[in-house]
Enzyme design. Structure first.
Site, PDB file in Angstrom:
ATOM      1  N   SER A 154       4.328  25.949  43.098  1.00  0.00           N
ATOM      2  CA  SER A 154       5.464  26.730  43.337  1.00  0.00           C
ATOM      3  C   SER A 154       5.303  28.293  42.700  1.00  0.00           C
ATOM      4  O   SER A 154       4.438  28.747  42.917  1.00  0.00           O
ATOM      5  CB  SER A 154       6.772  25.810  42.652  1.00  0.00           C
ATOM      6  OG  SER A 154       7.873  26.534  42.848  1.00  0.00           O
TER       7      SER A 154
ATOM      8  N   ASP B 104       8.837  32.796  46.197  1.00  0.00           N
ATOM      9  CA  ASP B 104       7.755  32.065  45.464  1.00  0.00           C
ATOM     10  C   ASP B 104       6.651  31.689  46.033  1.00  0.00           C
ATOM     11  O   ASP B 104       6.397  31.861  47.164  1.00  0.00           O
ATOM     12  CB  ASP B 104       8.312  31.230  44.313  1.00  0.00           C
ATOM     13  CG  ASP B 104       9.018  29.947  44.818  1.00  0.00           C
ATOM     14  OD1 ASP B 104       9.261  29.994  46.151  1.00  0.00           O
ATOM     15  OD2 ASP B 104       9.331  28.914  44.106  1.00  0.00           O
TER      16      ASP B 104
ATOM     17  N   ASP C 204       5.468  28.671  47.000  1.00  0.00           N
ATOM     18  CA  ASP C 204       5.480  27.677  48.071  1.00  0.00           C
ATOM     19  C   ASP C 204       6.618  28.022  48.891  1.00  0.00           C
ATOM     20  O   ASP C 204       7.256  27.451  49.731  1.00  0.00           O
ATOM     21  CB  ASP C 204       5.621  26.273  47.519  1.00  0.00           C
ATOM     22  CG  ASP C 204       7.027  25.837  46.637  1.00  0.00           C
ATOM     23  OD1 ASP C 204       7.654  26.933  46.027  1.00  0.00           O
ATOM     24  OD2 ASP C 204       7.361  24.840  46.494  1.00  0.00           O
TER      25      ASP C 204
ATOM     26  N   ASP D 120       9.879  27.935  48.350  1.00  0.00           N
ATOM     27  CA  ASP D 120      11.235  27.165  48.445  1.00  0.00           C
ATOM     28  C   ASP D 120      12.496  27.903  47.755  1.00  0.00           C
ATOM     29  O   ASP D 120      13.589  27.513  47.699  1.00  0.00           O
ATOM     30  CB  ASP D 120      11.237  25.851  48.024  1.00  0.00           C
ATOM     31  CG  ASP D 120      10.552  25.755  46.292  1.00  0.00           C
ATOM     32  OD1 ASP D 120      10.670  26.836  45.896  1.00  0.00           O
ATOM     33  OD2 ASP D 120      10.597  24.869  45.853  1.00  0.00           O
TER      34      ASP D 120
END
Length: 452
Positions: free
Chosen positions: A104, A246, A248, A250
């Site tokens: 992340s 960010d 990833d 999400d």
């Protein structure tokens, strides 16, 4: 062995904490546990595997795929895609589970493994515990049944995932984005191709930052944890606003035309009003956390929308949403969940829906976000204290009561023990930043003396 799974999968320094052996073993254990849980229902199991662009994701993906195939699971490798894309494809392709390799917003040396159950939902705590138990049994020598011949899993690349996910994003938008100019900071992460493509297909003029991942530069001075570049670029290009993700993707944070940050609480406020207007805000309720800004709570009260607050963590927000049938929830950090269209926080979807609201109303992002006024919020971490006594210390309780009396209706105090470190987090909100700092410092001193 301490618990491997945290609030968002297994995470650590790649090749130190998170090794190829651990990735392989956890994948085998996950296959066995989900089979025992009846997930596969008598058919040959299938898993979707994706990753972010980190260099370590290459060898970790190989280990995960090897582990799954050795346990008799067919694998669809979707390559570099956002976490919410892997969750979506797990459901859309009828897979029995999904695996995402990402850390992340963490720095590049870290990586992580996250499992999704059928439908693209995060594993329940009890299933994660069972995966960890089975992994530990195998690690300490307990044999497991290995398929042979035609029983081993087959591995293939699934290149259609990119277009399939982008089409899904475009398909849920209530209107196009024609006429908008948007700067997108992709954090050199998993959405570097997806997000610009989705915004462009929806009609926006797109300027990109941080969209050249090389495996080593993810989150490096860019993305949702470093907004300075985006703020400057929005002003420089005369854009309507900017969106930051960010690693990833999400998460979604925004920047208005003047270069001012629009955080997750403000985004939730804008989307809550839009969804209420469209009749899709079920229960006339939005779900936040105990860290949601008091200004957000006051705005929702003024607008007649109920706010339900959970413990910190998007998984707790999602649990509340699923339990009560709510449609919208999220965190100040930019995890926003629109449950009708995603099973987890989806930064690209959130950004698109925010842009759609700007385009539909003709109002600026700053004007829309002005539905709430963020009260100054001060957070102080107090290390090396006994976090277990936060709730039982009479001295601390008396200090909090006095602080709350001083702050009145336009202030708030929250003391929260860290879930992973020997420290206590002291959060104070007040209408005046100096008052918030003074009260936070005083409470931090009490925490040190009472719990040190």
């Amino acid at each position: 062995m301490g618990r491997l799974f945290g609030t968002d999968g297994v995470r650590g320094v790649a090749n130190v904490d998170l090794t190829a052996e651990l990735a392989l073993g956890l994948s085998v254990a996950a296959a066995h546990v989900l089979a025992e849980a009846g997930t596969f229902e008598g058919h040959r199991p299938k898993a979707v595997v994706g990753r972010d662009p980190r260099a370590s994701g290459e060898f970790l993906e190989a280990a995960v795929v090897a582990g799954l195939a050795s346990a008799g699971v067919d694998v669809l490798r979707v390559g570099v895609l956002p976490t919410p894309a892997v969750a979506y494809l797990t459901g859309a392709l009828g897979a029995d589970f999904g695996v995402m390799l990402s850390a992340s917003h963490n720095a590049m040396p870290d990586n992580g493994i996250k499992f999704f159950a059928r439908g693209g939902h995060k594993l329940a705590d009890e299933l994660e515990d069972r995966v960890e138990t089975v992994y530990d049994q195998h690690r300490t020598g307990e044999p497991w049944e290995r398929p042979t011949g035609a029983g081993v899993g087959r591995v293939r690349t699934y290149d259609q995932g990119f277009d399939q996910y982008v089409a899904h994003l475009i398909g849920v938008l209530p209107n196009r984005l024609d006429g908008l100019k948007v700067v997108l900071d992709e954090a050199h992460g998993a959405a570097s191709r997806v997000s610009p493509e989705a915004f462009a297909r929806a009609g926006a003029e797109v300027v990109t930052l941080g969209a050249e991942p090389d495996g080593l530069n993810i989150n490096d001075g860019c993305g949702s944890t470093h907004l300075a570049l985006l703020k400057a670029a929005v002003v420089e290009h005369g854009a309507d606003f900017g969106i930051a993700h960010d690693g990833d993707a999400d998460r979604c944070l925004a920047v208005d035309a003047a270069g001012e940050e629009v955080d997750g609480d403000q985004i939730l406020a804008v989307l809550a009003l839009a969804m209420r207007e469209a009749g899709t805000l079920r229960g006339n309720t939005v779900v936040g956390t105990v860290m949601s800004n008091l200004g957000f709570k006051m705005a929702m009260e003024r607008e007649g929308i109920e706010l339900v607050q959970t413990a910190v963590g998007d998984r707790y927000v999602l649990e509340s949403m699923k339990e009560h049938g709510y449609a919208l929830g999220g965190e100040q950090s930019g995890h926003v969940i629109v449950l009708d269209h995603a099973t987890t926080g989806d930064g690209t979807l959130t950004g698109l829906m925010l842009a759609a609201r700007v385009a539909a109303t003709g109002r600026t992002l700053a004007d829309l976000a002005g539905v709430m006024v963020r009260l100054p919020q001060v957070l102080v971490n107090v290390p090396d204290v006994d976090r277990s006594r936060v709730a039982t210390s009479a001295e601390l309780r008396a200090a909090v009561t006095e602080a709350e009396r001083e702050l009145g209706a336009t202030g708030r105090v929250l003391l929260r023990p860290s879930g992973t470190e020997p420290l206590v987090r002291v959060m104070v909100e007040a209408a005046d930043i100096d008052q918030a700092k003074t009260v936070a410092a005083r409470l931090a001193d009490v925490v040190k003396s009472a719990l040190g």
